[in-house]
Every structure is written in C-alpha cells, then in structure tokens.
Design a protein around this motif. Structure first.
Motif, mmCIF file in Angstrom:
data_model
loop_
_atom_site.group_PDB
_atom_site.id
_atom_site.type_symbol
_atom_site.label_atom_id
_atom_site.label_comp_id
_atom_site.label_asym_id
_atom_site.label_seq_id
_atom_site.Cartn_x
_atom_site.Cartn_y
_atom_site.Cartn_z
ATOM 1 N N ARG A 167 12.080 -43.172 -11.788
ATOM 2 C CA ARG A 167 13.182 -44.099 -12.031
ATOM 3 C C ARG A 167 14.322 -43.348 -12.726
ATOM 4 O O ARG A 167 14.068 -42.380 -13.452
ATOM 5 C CB ARG A 167 12.730 -45.283 -12.878
ATOM 6 N N LEU A 171 11.820 -42.671 -18.476
ATOM 7 C CA LEU A 171 10.556 -42.753 -17.726
ATOM 8 C C LEU A 171 9.368 -42.836 -18.691
ATOM 9 O O LEU A 171 8.502 -43.666 -18.526
ATOM 10 C CB LEU A 171 10.393 -41.545 -16.801
ATOM 11 N N SER A 222 10.149 -51.981 -27.657
ATOM 12 C CA SER A 222 8.716 -51.897 -27.419
ATOM 13 C C SER A 222 8.125 -50.718 -28.171
ATOM 14 O O SER A 222 8.796 -49.702 -28.342
ATOM 15 C CB SER A 222 8.479 -51.717 -25.919
ATOM 16 N N MET A 252 10.059 -47.032 -27.181
ATOM 17 C CA MET A 252 11.079 -46.923 -26.130
ATOM 18 C C MET A 252 12.389 -46.371 -26.693
ATOM 19 O O MET A 252 13.169 -45.780 -25.977
ATOM 20 C CB MET A 252 11.352 -48.301 -25.515
ATOM 21 N N TYR A 313 8.796 -45.332 -4.452
ATOM 22 C CA TYR A 313 9.409 -46.528 -5.033
ATOM 23 C C TYR A 313 9.890 -46.241 -6.457
ATOM 24 O O TYR A 313 9.454 -45.282 -7.089
ATOM 25 C CB TYR A 313 8.459 -47.725 -4.978
ATOM 26 N N CYS A 315 9.715 -46.972 -10.079
ATOM 27 C CA CYS A 315 8.673 -47.573 -10.916
ATOM 28 C C CYS A 315 9.243 -48.028 -12.259
ATOM 29 O O CYS A 315 10.408 -47.776 -12.571
ATOM 30 C CB CYS A 315 7.561 -46.549 -11.163
ATOM 31 N N ARG A 316 8.400 -48.655 -13.043
ATOM 32 C CA ARG A 316 8.772 -49.016 -14.410
ATOM 33 C C ARG A 316 8.567 -47.819 -15.333
ATOM 34 O O ARG A 316 7.836 -46.892 -15.007
ATOM 35 C CB ARG A 316 7.886 -50.145 -14.900
ATOM 36 N N GLU A 317 9.157 -47.884 -16.521
ATOM 37 C CA GLU A 317 8.907 -46.856 -17.525
ATOM 38 C C GLU A 317 7.481 -47.023 -18.076
ATOM 39 O O GLU A 317 6.882 -48.087 -17.899
ATOM 40 C CB GLU A 317 9.935 -46.907 -18.664
ATOM 41 N N ALA A 318 6.947 -45.979 -18.719
ATOM 42 C CA ALA A 318 5.581 -46.035 -19.247
ATOM 43 C C ALA A 318 5.565 -45.532 -20.684
ATOM 44 O O ALA A 318 6.472 -44.822 -21.117
ATOM 45 C CB ALA A 318 4.656 -45.175 -18.392
#
Ligand SMILES: CC(=O)N[C@@H](CCC[C@H](N)C(=O)O)C(=O)O
Length: 375
Positions: A167, A171, A222, A252, A313, A315-318
């Motif tokens: 993304r 990330l 978060s 985050m 694709y 993706c979301r962050e982790a």
C-alpha cells in the motif's frame, strides 16, 4: 536459465538459523553461493555478518537496491521438516530463509544478464533485533554505492501463493522493544510481610499495562503493547526478589509511541511506591515505521495488476515492525508482502511457507526491478 537449485538453497539456509549479528555460517554459505556467480560486472563486499553485492549497470542512470534480512529467531522448531533447524533453540520462523534465497536468485539473474542500471543487493543482519539496517546504512560500501531507490519483500503466510500486496504510505508500525527489571526484597514464602515480592509486582504491572491501549491511546490511532516473556524467582517456596518482563510496543504514529512510553514510565513510578521496589526500563531497539513511497507503491501495484503471474491488491497496514523502515526514511522505495500460504503464521514454530513462493518472488521482483530501470 537458473543454475541454482533455489529450493535446495532455501532448505540449507533453513537448517542454520542464527541470531542477529551472529549470522556467520549464513554469511559463509551465501558467500559460497555468490562465488559461483562471479562475473566482471559483479562485486561482493562483507560488512559485519552482512554482505553487499553490487552489479555495474551497462547504461546506468541510477542505482536500485534490493534488501533481504538474514537472522533467525530464538525458538524451537516444530515443523516436522526433514530439513529442520540444526541449531537447537533457533528457527527461521519469519521467512528470512526464503527472503535470502530470493535475493540469491536475483543476484544470479543480474550476474547472468548485466542490468541496465546499477543494482545493489543487501544481505542485512539482525532484523529481529537489535537492528542491522541503521548501522548498515552508515557503512562505507552503502555510502559509496548509495541507492536512488530501494525495495524489499516479506512473506505473508496468510496470503495464497502468487499474491503480492502493498500500500502507499504506512505499511508497518513504529516499534520499540521493552525490557523491565523489578528489584525488591527476597524472603521465605511463609513470611511475606518481611519481603517485597517481585512476582506479584511484575504480574500486577503486566495487567496494568493493558489499560494503556484502551485508556491512554487515542482510539482513532492504534497501538499494541505485548509482553512476550516474564520471569522471576528461583523456587516455589522462596519469595522472588527479582523479576523481569520483556515485550514490544507497536504504534501507528510517533505520537502514540511517545504517549505509551510516557505512561509506562509513570506506571513504573507507581509500582515502585505501591510495591516498595526499584525498577529499570530499557527500550531496546526501536524501529522506524515502514512508510512506502506513494508514487512507487502505486507504480508497483499497477505493474503487478498487469502481470499475468501474480494476483495483487492494496492491503491494509499491519502492526508488524521492520528495520527496513530506516532505509525508506531516507530513500524512495517500498516493501511488499509475498503470499506464502502457510497454515501457521510468522513467529510460529510450525511456520511452513510453500516453496513455490521462491520462484514467484524471484520472477516478479526481477521483472519489477527491470521495469524500474526503464522508468
Ligand atoms: C516482520 C516481523 O515479524 N518483524 C519483527 C520485528 C521485531 C522488532 C523488534 N525486535 C521488536 O520486537 O520490537 C516483528 O516482531 O514485528
């Protein structure tokens, strides 16, 4: 045409996991593999337990870097592999064996066909700790061959083989390790009033820590505070005078990291007063967030979308951490996930990524780096 048996190489690397900055056998093994590829446009230099491999471009405008990590984790393997770790108490449970094999596969490609731009492949030690990226960036060969762009991948056990994901922007999280020692007064189990029990103190503190994420961090931000190790005491009928907890903080934002650390320090003052003890906190290694360059991440996703070989694709962050973030702080680039289809996740003693991911990784990465040379 590959002459390297990449599956065999991965298995041999899998058998020799080593802790950060002690990857001596791994380094020797990689150097041996690299020696079979020697060509005039390739140079190899070591740095601590890491390696720089540099390919001279035939019509270079820039230097493109690829980075792999090298270290294993301190855990007992439980995979039933025939090629399980030979190093008791250590395992490649974060995929670095796969990452190194892919990097060797890329080296072979650039040795066989001289690249247009210069390519710098970094075998970086100590990703799991204490962090090899920051010191490796300061090393003389890195400064001499300073890259214009830098890329890396990480296997994703939960994604199917043939998938790549990333993304633009954030990330992976900011991370900080966390080590806390509690020191009180040991004593006889039958005379608690004459001692200061550090097992009770540490247990209480671990429970208290849980309120930081729920009560102190902005709910729209978060954070994670995980304690992965707790130890204290010497025998069941002796009150422990010492206890230690070890963990990690993930956030985050840099602001949330500051807040979490501030609260931990305040809570430690409270623990000292409540349980009559001394405490010492050590933040260990802190890692910069992995923040992908927006333009390059968009470019990678659109390149991958057009490829028939992978499914891609955004993706979301982790909340994982990666010291690759230090490279991305100064150099445009990105990290992406590579599907590896394991029923068990990263840092699990049963991690079993599918080996087809290696060929996908080499093929897609080589294609993307060549695309960057024409951009
Ligand atoms: C991808 C991955 O699993 N990375 C590790 C990085 C560890 C950073 C440091 N030692 C810490 O524990 O904070 C991770 O645990 O996310």
């Amino acid at each position: 045409m590959s002459e390297l048996d990449l599956i065999q190489i991965r298995r041999e690397l899998h058998q020799i996991p080593e802790p950060g900055f002690e990857e001596l056998k791994t380094q020797a093994y990689l150097l041996w593999q690299l020696s079979s590829m020697q060509v005039p446009h390739m140079e190899v230099e070591t740095w601590q337990t890491g390696i720089f491999v540099r390919f001279q471009g035939y019509d270079a405008n820039k230097t493109i870097a690829w980075r792999t990590d090298m270290d294993g984790l301190p855990m007992n393997e439980n995979t039933n592999y025939e090629f399980a770790s030979l190093h008791e108490g250590y395992m490649h449970a974060c995929g670095h064996d796969i990452h190194m094999t892919i990097a060797l596969g890329l080296c072979e490609q650039f040795a066989q066909a001289q690249p247009k731009d210069h390519v710098l492949v970094l075998f970086q030690p100590a990703e799991e700790g204490p962090g090899g990226a920051e010191p490796m960036m300061k090393a003389e060969p890195f400064q001499r061959w300073y890259p214009d762009e830098i890329y890396a991948l990480h296997i994703a056990p939960e994604l199917s083989e043939g998938t790549v994901a990333t993304r633009p922007g954030l990330l992976f999280a900011n991370t900080s390790e966390l080590f806390i020692d509690f020191v009180g007064q040991a004593g006889h189990a039958a005379y608690p009033h004459q001692a200061n029990d550090m097992v009770v103190t540490a247990s209480h503190f671990v429970t208290q820590l849980q309120s930081i994420v729920s009560r102190n961090v902005d709910p729209l931000d978060s954070a994670v505070v995980t304690i992965g190790l707790i130890q204290g005491g010497t025998k069941q009928n002796i009150i422990a005078g010492e206890a230690r907890i070890e963990g990690t903080i993930r956030t985050m934002s840099a602001e949330a990291m500051r807040k979490v650390k501030e609260r931990i320090q305040q809570m430690l003052q409270g623990a000292e007063a409540s349980f009559t003890c001394r405490t010492k906190v050590d933040w260990g290694a802190t890692y910069e967030q992995v923040y992908n360059n927006h333009e390059l991440a968009e470019d990678f996703l659109s390149f991958s979308e057009q490829s028939e070989d992978v499914h891609s694709y955004a993706c979301r962050e982790a909340m994982t951490g990666e010291d690759f973030g230090y490279f991305l702080k100064d150099i445009p680039g990105l990290m992406f996930w590579l599907g590896a289809d394991s029923p068990y996740g990263l840092h699990d003693a049963r991690l079993t990524p599918v080996e087809e991911a290696i060929h996908n990784g080499v093929h897609h990465t080589a294609a993307y780096l060549k695309h960057r040379m024409n951009t």
